[in-house]
Design an enzyme around this catalytic site. Structure first.
Site, PDB file in Angstrom:
ATOM      1  CG  HIS A  13      -4.441  50.386  33.358  1.00  0.00           C
ATOM      2  ND1 HIS A  13      -5.275  49.159  33.202  1.00  0.00           N
ATOM      3  CD2 HIS A  13      -3.594  50.444  32.521  1.00  0.00           C
ATOM      4  CE1 HIS A  13      -4.570  48.603  32.263  1.00  0.00           C
ATOM      5  NE2 HIS A  13      -3.692  49.440  31.809  1.00  0.00           N
ATOM      6  CG  HIS A  15       0.791  50.993  29.989  1.00  0.00           C
ATOM      7  ND1 HIS A  15       1.325  49.480  29.933  1.00  0.00           N
ATOM      8  CD2 HIS A  15      -0.409  50.951  29.705  1.00  0.00           C
ATOM      9  CE1 HIS A  15       0.084  48.774  30.047  1.00  0.00           C
ATOM     10  NE2 HIS A  15      -0.749  49.676  29.942  1.00  0.00           N
ATOM     11  CE  LYS A  95      -3.629  44.106  32.625  1.00  0.00           C
ATOM     12  NZ  LYS A  95      -3.206  45.227  32.073  1.00  0.00           N
ATOM     13  CG  HIS A 134      -5.734  43.187  28.399  1.00  0.00           C
ATOM     14  ND1 HIS A 134      -5.358  44.462  28.071  1.00  0.00           N
ATOM     15  CD2 HIS A 134      -6.449  42.676  27.305  1.00  0.00           C
ATOM     16  CE1 HIS A 134      -5.631  44.583  26.557  1.00  0.00           C
ATOM     17  NE2 HIS A 134      -6.463  43.542  26.241  1.00  0.00           N
ATOM     18  CG  HIS A 168      -8.062  48.488  29.937  1.00  0.00           C
ATOM     19  ND1 HIS A 168      -8.703  47.388  29.352  1.00  0.00           N
ATOM     20  CD2 HIS A 168      -6.747  48.497  29.789  1.00  0.00           C
ATOM     21  CE1 HIS A 168      -7.695  46.439  29.233  1.00  0.00           C
ATOM     22  NE2 HIS A 168      -6.373  47.128  29.466  1.00  0.00           N
ATOM     23  CG  ASP A 240      -4.587  51.164  28.913  1.00  0.00           C
ATOM     24  OD1 ASP A 240      -3.437  51.037  29.281  1.00  0.00           O
ATOM     25  OD2 ASP A 240      -5.088  50.740  28.071  1.00  0.00           O
TER      26      ASP A 240
END
Ligand code: DOR
Ligand code: ZN
Length: 335
Positions: A13, A15, A95, A134, A168, A240
């Site tokens: 995970h 970004h 996602k 999420h 997360h 994350d």
């Protein structure tokens, strides 16, 4: 000197953003990881096959390494089966975000009612596409994840063949779900193994520790630590890591995100070593993810040693977690 060799570490995970930021952060992840599940919350979000292919290409160009696989994700919408068939070989997961729950999630879903999503989630089940979630409601900030458990239950029961990843996780409530439903899995960040809300806002406000979901109570952290340290077969590492420029973090209206990509493995060694569980780190940071996702990353070995590492103040315009502090472990070499 104490050392640990990790083979094919995976960050399930992350970004990576786009443009200048991608160029700064992609090489930091590709240096120490064999692969990473790349989040689709760009502006606009990734919702097309062309978008996925082009973004993957930009990541490959930015990362300065051939031995790294960006596992791509699509931003959830109610897609048709036909569309999913056309993208399935280009993505590793889809996602789903509740609209407005976090950075660049405005295009997410406004409701988790099952019926409007049924066609898409049935097709994903048939095609073996994983759903990464999420999991937060729009309730009181400390309760958002725990309140979301009923949604996970509904999804797990209605789509028993769909692999669902609780992303997360930050609560004991989410940890409990792992053994309740066969098709629920989870990623855990390294910062949620280390901090609680006290570290974020108990003293002077520390914006570089502010993220969504926000760090919770000591008992929640203990529950996360327990399953991470034992490398529970249904949990895997997902950093994350979420870069935001310094001026947007150190400002009124600070964006959510902790940047850990360049220090994640060092911090994991520190946490697992402190609890005498270094032997389980390989499973937590790679083997479990390989099995859950059915992926076979290219060979890479990362040798870490118990030797001080001073975290840089900045990477480009991004302030990492623990900037300027000394970590107990460092990366000695990558092969
Ligand atoms: O803290 C976060 N930052 N949580 C998320 O879910 C998104 C991320 C980001 O993109 O900055
Ligand atoms: Zn994220």
């Amino acid at each position: 000197m104490k050392s640990l060799t990790l083979t094919m570490p995976l960050d399930m995970h992350v970004h990576l953003r786009d443009g200048d930021m991608l160029n700064i952060v992609a090489p930091l992840t590709s240096y120490s990881f064999s692969g990473a599940l790349v989040m689709p919350n760009l502006v606009p979000p990734l919702t097309t096959l062309e978008g996925i292919k082009e973004y993957r290409h930009r990541i490959k160009v930015a990362m300065e390494a051939d031995d790294f696989e960006p596992y791509m994700t699509l931003f959830y919408q109610n897609y048709t089966r036909e569309f999913l068939e056309s993208v399935q070989n280009h993505i590793t997961a889809i996602k789903i975000y509740p609209s407005g729950a976090t950075t660049n999630s405005e295009g997410g879903v406004v409701s988790f009612d099952i019926e409007p999503m049924r066609e898409t989630l049935e097709a994903m089940s048939d095609l073996g596409i994983i759903l990464a979630v999420h999991g937060e409601t729009n309730g009181f900030v400390m309760d958002r994840e725990a309140e979301f458990m009923s949604v996970y239950e509904k999804l797990a029961i209605n789509f028993p063949r769909l692999k669902i990843i609780m992303e997360h996780i930050t609560t004991a409530a989410a940890v409990e779900m792992l053994d309740k439903y066969e098709n629920l899995y989870a990623t855990i960040t390294v910062h949620h193994l280390m901090i609680t809300l006290d570290d974020v806002a108990g003293g002077m406000l520390r914006p570089h520790l502010f993220c969504k979901p926000i760090a919770k109570r000591p008992e929640d952290r203990s529950a996360l630590l327990k399953v991470a340290l034992e490398a529970h077969p249904k949990v895997m590492f997902g950093s994350d890591s979420a870069p935001h420029p310094k001026h947007t973090k150190e400002s009124c209206g600070c964006g959510a995100g902790v940047f850990t990509a360049p220090i994640a493995l060092q911090l994991l060694c520190e946490v697992f070593d402190a609890h005498k569980k270094l032997d389980n780190l390989q499973a937590f940071v790679s083997d479990n993810a390989q099995r859950i996702y059915g992926i076979c990353p290219d060979f890479k070995e990362v040798v870490l040693i118990k030797h001080d590492f001073v975290v840089p103040e900045m990477y480009g315009e991004v302030v990492p977690m623990m900037a300027g502090e000394t970590l107990k472990w460092s990366i000695e070499r990558v092969e």
